[in-house]
Write a protein that holds these residues in place. Structure first.
Motif, mmCIF file in Angstrom:
data_model
loop_
_atom_site.group_PDB
_atom_site.id
_atom_site.type_symbol
_atom_site.label_atom_id
_atom_site.label_comp_id
_atom_site.label_asym_id
_atom_site.label_seq_id
_atom_site.Cartn_x
_atom_site.Cartn_y
_atom_site.Cartn_z
ATOM 1 N N GLN A 284 23.271 22.452 5.067
ATOM 2 C CA GLN A 284 24.408 23.200 4.515
ATOM 3 C C GLN A 284 24.815 22.682 3.131
ATOM 4 N N GLY A 285 24.075 21.700 2.623
ATOM 5 C CA GLY A 285 24.361 21.157 1.307
ATOM 6 C C GLY A 285 25.416 20.069 1.286
ATOM 7 N N ARG A 286 25.852 19.623 2.461
ATOM 8 C CA ARG A 286 26.851 18.557 2.526
ATOM 9 C C ARG A 286 26.183 17.197 2.341
ATOM 10 N N SER A 287 26.855 16.332 1.597
ATOM 11 C CA SER A 287 26.299 15.014 1.314
ATOM 12 C C SER A 287 26.288 14.149 2.569
ATOM 13 N N LEU A 288 25.128 13.555 2.846
ATOM 14 C CA LEU A 288 24.998 12.650 3.990
ATOM 15 C C LEU A 288 25.161 11.194 3.564
ATOM 16 N N ALA A 289 24.445 10.816 2.518
ATOM 17 C CA ALA A 289 24.478 9.424 2.059
ATOM 18 C C ALA A 289 23.649 9.310 0.798
ATOM 19 N N VAL A 290 23.871 8.234 0.056
ATOM 20 C CA VAL A 290 22.988 7.836 -1.033
ATOM 21 C C VAL A 290 22.174 6.663 -0.515
ATOM 22 N N VAL A 291 20.885 6.885 -0.291
ATOM 23 C CA VAL A 291 20.030 5.850 0.295
ATOM 24 C C VAL A 291 19.375 5.043 -0.817
ATOM 25 N N ASP A 292 19.061 3.779 -0.535
ATOM 26 C CA ASP A 292 18.493 2.896 -1.553
ATOM 27 C C ASP A 292 17.093 3.328 -1.957
ATOM 28 N N ALA A 293 16.256 3.683 -0.993
ATOM 29 C CA ALA A 293 14.893 4.155 -1.294
ATOM 30 C C ALA A 293 14.589 5.357 -0.407
ATOM 31 N N TRP A 294 13.796 6.300 -0.954
ATOM 32 C CA TRP A 294 13.564 7.555 -0.239
ATOM 33 C C TRP A 294 12.142 8.040 -0.458
ATOM 34 N N TRP A 295 11.400 8.198 0.657
ATOM 35 C CA TRP A 295 10.065 8.799 0.633
ATOM 36 C C TRP A 295 10.224 10.226 1.145
ATOM 37 N N ARG B 228 0.819 -1.217 0.000
ATOM 38 C CA ARG B 228 0.000 0.000 0.000
ATOM 39 C C ARG B 228 0.854 1.268 0.000
ATOM 40 N N LEU B 229 2.160 1.100 0.057
ATOM 41 C CA LEU B 229 3.046 2.259 0.133
ATOM 42 C C LEU B 229 3.153 2.965 -1.216
ATOM 43 N N PRO B 230 3.316 4.269 -1.194
ATOM 44 C CA PRO B 230 3.580 4.968 -2.457
ATOM 45 C C PRO B 230 4.968 4.603 -2.956
ATOM 46 N N ALA B 231 5.199 4.754 -4.255
ATOM 47 C CA ALA B 231 6.500 4.416 -4.836
ATOM 48 C C ALA B 231 7.553 5.420 -4.366
ATOM 49 N N PRO B 232 8.677 4.934 -3.864
ATOM 50 C CA PRO B 232 9.754 5.849 -3.469
ATOM 51 C C PRO B 232 10.650 6.187 -4.652
#
Length: 316
Positions: A229-240, A215-219
């Protein structure tokens, strides 16, 4: 060309790359036409690899000698494709060594034999020579390998690895799959659709299919998150993005380097500090307990919705 009235094994080995020779070249050198048959008898010192193709050192051939034999048998215009070519281009997540897949002209009458798989093709191919072996392009090799592979996860792994290692491009794969009558292309087309959605590994593809049935929307997939501050935190596999929920598929097996897994704790801390809710799942659980994975994910999403609503209310 000098003719050999008596057989000189050392000289022949120097003339033939990988110690593999075909009958016509041997006869052209002056070798008696009946000699190959005699030398391939027990104790004769040679091994017959394919019709009219011989290993001059005897014994069992290594993989390169098998490839050389297939090319000699297939003729001067033949080229290696499929798993063998993909591996030689640098793709690592390919099936264990199987037949040597060669492409030949459409009017060729050559048939498959022993370890050699022959495919006649009307589609033109470009040839790249890697370590002395003529290969089709990496994209063509991957598509040809995928068309003969019935396991979806294996196709996912091959294509994802090729893309992650920059061995080929999405555009190149799309061009190869543009032929509507290409038999066996259903699985690579499915994988390319997943890639277009941002999926970059077999594990992520399993996760995508699971989310599509929920039932979840597509991430969004493979999204780089940054702090204020615009600094990169991480590249996550899926993001809502609407609720600030990230999903990570964590495993050494499905990342290119073990260091990716070891950075998980630091990444998690950085994301949490930035207000991101993170759910971690190991790939094996996607198969063994999909209902439990969805239960955890949906629960996390609901919590993220509640948290988002509470934050919005506090700011209004």
């Amino acid at each position: 060309m000098t003719r050999h009235n008596t057989l000189d094994d050392g000289r022949l080995l120097a003339l033939f790359p990988d110690a593999v020779a075909c009958w016509t070249d041997l006869v052209r050198l002056g070798v008696d036409q009946s000699l190959p048959a005699r030398r391939c008898r027990p104790g004769g010192g040679w091994t017959r690899l394919l019709t009219g193709v011989y290993l001059l050192t005897g014994g069992a051939p290594n993989r390169r000698q098998m490839v050389r034999a297939a090319l000699l048998r297939a003729g001067p215009n033949a080229v290696i494709t499929g798993v063998e070519a993909a591996r030689r281009h640098g793709v690592r997540r390919v099936p264990a060594e199987g037949p040597v897949h060669v492409l030949v002209e459409p009017d060729s009458r050559l048939g498959s034999q022993s370890f050699m798989l022959v495919e006649r093709s009307k589609r033109r191919w470009s040839t790249t020579v890697v370590d002395g072996i003529p290969l089709v392009s990496a994209a063509r090799a991957l598509v040809d390998a995928a068309r003969r592979e019935g396991r979806l996860d294996v196709v996912r792994s091959m294509i994802a690895d090729g893309l992650q290692r920059n061995v080929c491009t999405i555009a190149g794969l799309t061009t190869e799959l543009a032929h509507l009558r290409l038999r066996g292309s259903a699985l690579p087309r499915m994988v390319l659709t997943e890639v277009d959605d941002g999926v970059r590994s077999a594990a992520e593809a399993w996760a995508r299919r699971l989310v599509l049935r929920s039932r979840l929307p597509a991430p969004a997939w493979n999204v780089e998150l940054r702090d204020e501050q615009g600094r990169s935190l991480a590249v996550v596999d899926a993001w809502w993005e609407d609720v600030g929920l990230a999903w990570e598929i964590d495993s050494r097996e499905f990342h290119l380097a073990p260091a990716d897994h070891e950075r998980t704790t630091r990444r998690h801390s950085a994301l949490t500090a930035a207000g991101v809710l993170v759910v971690h799942t190991v790939p094996s659980r996607l198969h063994k307990d999909p209902a439990g994975v969805l239960r955890d994910l949906c629960g996390a999403y609901d919590s993220a919705v509640t948290r988002s609503a509470r934050v919005s209310g506090a700011h209004s």
